[in-house]
Every structure is written in C-alpha cells, then in structure tokens.
Write an enzyme that holds these catalytic residues in place. Structure first.
Site, PDB file in Angstrom:
ATOM      1  CE  LYS A 193     -10.224   4.590   6.777  1.00 44.72           C
ATOM      2  NZ  LYS A 193     -10.774   3.234   6.540  1.00 44.72           N
TER       3      LYS A 193
ATOM      4  NE  ARG B 277      -1.897  -3.073  -4.061  1.00 42.77           N
ATOM      5  CZ  ARG B 277      -2.055  -3.165  -2.735  1.00 42.77           C
ATOM      6  NH1 ARG B 277      -2.001  -2.077  -2.008  1.00 42.77           N
ATOM      7  NH2 ARG B 277      -2.267  -4.319  -2.164  1.00 42.77           N
TER       8      ARG B 277
ATOM      9  CG  PHE C 270     -12.436   0.471   2.182  1.00 42.08           C
ATOM     10  CD1 PHE C 270     -11.762  -0.160   3.212  1.00 42.08           C
ATOM     11  CD2 PHE C 270     -12.019   0.237   0.878  1.00 42.08           C
ATOM     12  CE1 PHE C 270     -10.696  -1.017   2.957  1.00 42.08           C
ATOM     13  CE2 PHE C 270     -10.965  -0.620   0.608  1.00 42.08           C
ATOM     14  CZ  PHE C 270     -10.302  -1.245   1.647  1.00 42.08           C
ATOM     15  CB  VAL C 271      -9.652   5.783   1.351  1.00 44.52           C
ATOM     16  CG1 VAL C 271     -10.589   6.835   1.913  1.00 44.52           C
ATOM     17  CG2 VAL C 271      -8.677   5.306   2.419  1.00 44.52           C
TER      18      VAL C 271
ATOM     19  N   GLY D  41       0.779  -1.241   0.000  1.00 45.09           N
ATOM     20  CA  GLY D  41       0.000   0.000   0.000  1.00 45.09           C
ATOM     21  C   GLY D  41       0.806   1.283   0.000  1.00 45.09           C
TER      22      GLY D  41
ATOM     23  CG  ASP E 281      -1.407   1.892   3.333  1.00 52.02           C
ATOM     24  OD1 ASP E 281      -1.276   1.636   4.554  1.00 52.02           O
ATOM     25  OD2 ASP E 281      -1.920   1.084   2.540  1.00 52.02           O
TER      26      ASP E 281
ATOM     27  CG  ASP F 169      -8.365   1.259   9.994  1.00 55.37           C
ATOM     28  OD1 ASP F 169      -9.076   2.126   9.486  1.00 55.37           O
ATOM     29  OD2 ASP F 169      -8.798   0.159  10.359  1.00 55.37           O
TER      30      ASP F 169
ATOM     31  CG  ASP G  17      -5.511  -3.348  -1.935  1.00 59.11           C
ATOM     32  OD1 ASP G  17      -5.244  -2.851  -0.821  1.00 59.11           O
ATOM     33  OD2 ASP G  17      -5.748  -4.549  -2.104  1.00 59.11           O
TER      34      ASP G  17
HETATM   35  P1  XMP Z   1      -4.422  -0.959  11.297  1.00 60.04           P
HETATM   36  O1  XMP Z   1      -5.864  -1.299  11.649  1.00 60.04           O
HETATM   37  O2  XMP Z   1      -3.506  -2.034  11.736  1.00 60.04           O
HETATM   38  O3  XMP Z   1      -4.506  -0.989   9.728  1.00 60.04           O
HETATM   39  O4  XMP Z   1      -4.048   0.429  11.747  1.00 60.04           O
HETATM   40  C1  XMP Z   1      -3.543  -0.572   8.895  1.00 60.04           C
HETATM   41  C2  XMP Z   1      -3.739  -1.286   7.577  1.00 60.04           C
HETATM   42  O5  XMP Z   1      -5.136  -1.489   7.295  1.00 60.04           O
HETATM   43  C3  XMP Z   1      -5.399  -1.362   5.914  1.00 60.04           C
HETATM   44  N1  XMP Z   1      -6.513  -0.397   5.747  1.00 60.04           N
HETATM   45  C4  XMP Z   1      -7.011   0.030   4.586  1.00 60.04           C
HETATM   46  N2  XMP Z   1      -6.690  -0.265   3.315  1.00 60.04           N
HETATM   47  N3  XMP Z   1      -8.337   1.226   2.527  1.00 60.04           N
HETATM   48  C5  XMP Z   1      -7.364   0.340   2.286  1.00 60.04           C
HETATM   49  O6  XMP Z   1      -7.056   0.087   1.139  1.00 60.04           O
HETATM   50  C6  XMP Z   1      -8.745   1.564   3.776  1.00 60.04           C
HETATM   51  O7  XMP Z   1      -9.648   2.400   3.944  1.00 60.04           O
HETATM   52  C7  XMP Z   1      -8.046   0.926   4.860  1.00 60.04           C
HETATM   53  N4  XMP Z   1      -8.155   1.038   6.201  1.00 60.04           N
HETATM   54  C8  XMP Z   1      -7.189   0.217   6.707  1.00 60.04           C
HETATM   55  C9  XMP Z   1      -4.101  -0.888   5.298  1.00 60.04           C
HETATM   56  O8  XMP Z   1      -3.495  -1.970   4.653  1.00 60.04           O
HETATM   57  C10 XMP Z   1      -3.227  -0.432   6.448  1.00 60.04           C
HETATM   58  O9  XMP Z   1      -1.850  -0.643   6.225  1.00 60.04           O
END
Ligand code: XMP
Length: 182
Positions: A134, A168, A155-156, A47, A103, A106, A162
């Site tokens: 986020k 991507r 969801f972005v 990502g 990237d 979350d 992706d």
């Molecule tokens: P955590 O929850 O561990 O997540 O902070 C980090 C990883 O979650 C994926 N992620 C997303 N990927 N769109 C995406 O394409 C989204 O909105 C999204 N939200 C979380 C991402 O791989 C990130 O590294």
C-alpha cells in the site's frame, strides 16, 4: 463461495493470488539458487500464514522456517507506531540469507524494524517478500524486494488478513464495507 455480509467487494480473486505466487516462487528460486546456505524464511504471524504456506511450496530450494510475531497494530486498524518482534524460539541466523515474508506493507515501520532485527541476529543478507503493498500509506521509505500486488488505501481482509481476528480464512482479498471499519 463464502462472502461475508461485511464485505464490500473482492479486490483480488483466489486464482489471481495463486498465479502471482507461482511467479514470485519462481523468481525467488532463481535468485537464491546459487546460495550456499539454506534460505531462512521468516514468516510474520498471523497475517502471513496463508501466503507463506503457498509461497514456500513454490520454492525449489533448501529452506528453513522461522515464525515470529510482529505487532504494531492493536485491535483497531491504525498503526501504533511501536513494533515489537517476538520469535517462537530463540533465533540466530548464523550468517545465512534471510527472506522476510509478510502480508502487507503499509507505513513501512514493521519492515524497517524487521530488517534491523534480522541483521542484529546475524543474517548474512535480508530481503523481503510482501503479498500486498500500500505505497500511498508509506511513512518510512522502505521497499520490498518481492511484491505480490499493489493495492489502494483501503482496509483489506482475507487470505490471512483480519479484522479483530476474523476473515483470515477467506481465499481471496476483499475490502470491508466502510461501516465495519472501526
Ligand atoms: P506497517 O504500517 O508497519 O504495517 O507497514 C504492517 C502491518 O499492518 C497491518 N495492516 C493491515 N492489516 N488489513 C489488515 O488486516 C489492512 O488493510 C492492513 N494494513 C496494515 C498488518 O498486520 C501488517 O503486517
């Protein structure tokens, strides 16, 4: 400009991303300019590829590059909770400063796990640079040192992000139409 039919709207335009990365690059350069050891940038695949490629070119510093896979997501959109780190090659940071480049921040699980992992592999210091934050989804109270943009709980996709390996290549960050979110 290519806009896939699954896209609801564009959240961050390519030009906004470019300008923000210039600022991030200048800030990081300033913060590490007196470091004696090169800065090891750990790029979280896949990502962060586009973000890292643009950010690294803004760093006016001696830099080393390490790539890793960190998986907490399966084929869907919700975190599994378990984080697995797989480096492309064996890693030893040899007491140099480490900058984690990811990237999106979350739940915070990935970043928390990566920080511990970097310390275990002898990082002298560990900071993180995240393109998108986020905060509304945070489950673990971690903060990134450098953040590109704060985004709402949607969801972005695009600019490296992706859905099932698609999208991507988009030069902007967009939000999927709800019917395409699995
Ligand atoms: P955590 O929850 O561990 O997540 O902070 C980090 C990883 O979650 C994926 N992620 C997303 N990927 N769109 C995406 O394409 C989204 O909105 C999204 N939200 C979380 C991402 O791989 C990130 O590294």
């Amino acid at each position: 400009m290519y806009v896939p039919p699954q896209l609801d709207h564009i959240l961050i335009q390519a030009e906004q991303i470019r300008k923000r990365i210039e600022v991030l690059g200048d800030t990081i350069t300033r913060d590490y300019t007196s470091s004696e050891a090169p800065l090891t940038c750990v790029v979280v695949l896949r990502g962060s590829i586009l973000f890292a490629a643009d950010l690294l070119r803004q760093l006016a510093l001696p830099v080393r590059l390490v790539t890793i896979r960190a998986s907490s997501y399966g084929a869907g959109t919700s975190s599994s909770g378990q984080v697995t780190v797989t480096p492309s090659e064996p890693v030893d940071f040899s007491h140099s400063p480490v900058l984690l480049i990811d990237d999106i921040l979350d739940t915070g699980r990935t970043l928390q796990h990566l920080r511990q992992w970097a310390v275990e592999h002898h990082a002298d210091s560990v900071k993180s640079c995240i393109l998108l934050d986020k905060p509304s989804r945070r489950e673990i109270p971690v903060k990134a040192d450098y953040v590109g943009f704060t985004v709402p709980d949607a969801f972005v996709i695009g600019y490296g992000l992706d859905l099932n390996e698609e999208f991507r290549n988009l030069p902007y960050i967009g939000v999927l139409k709800p019917e395409f979110i699995p």
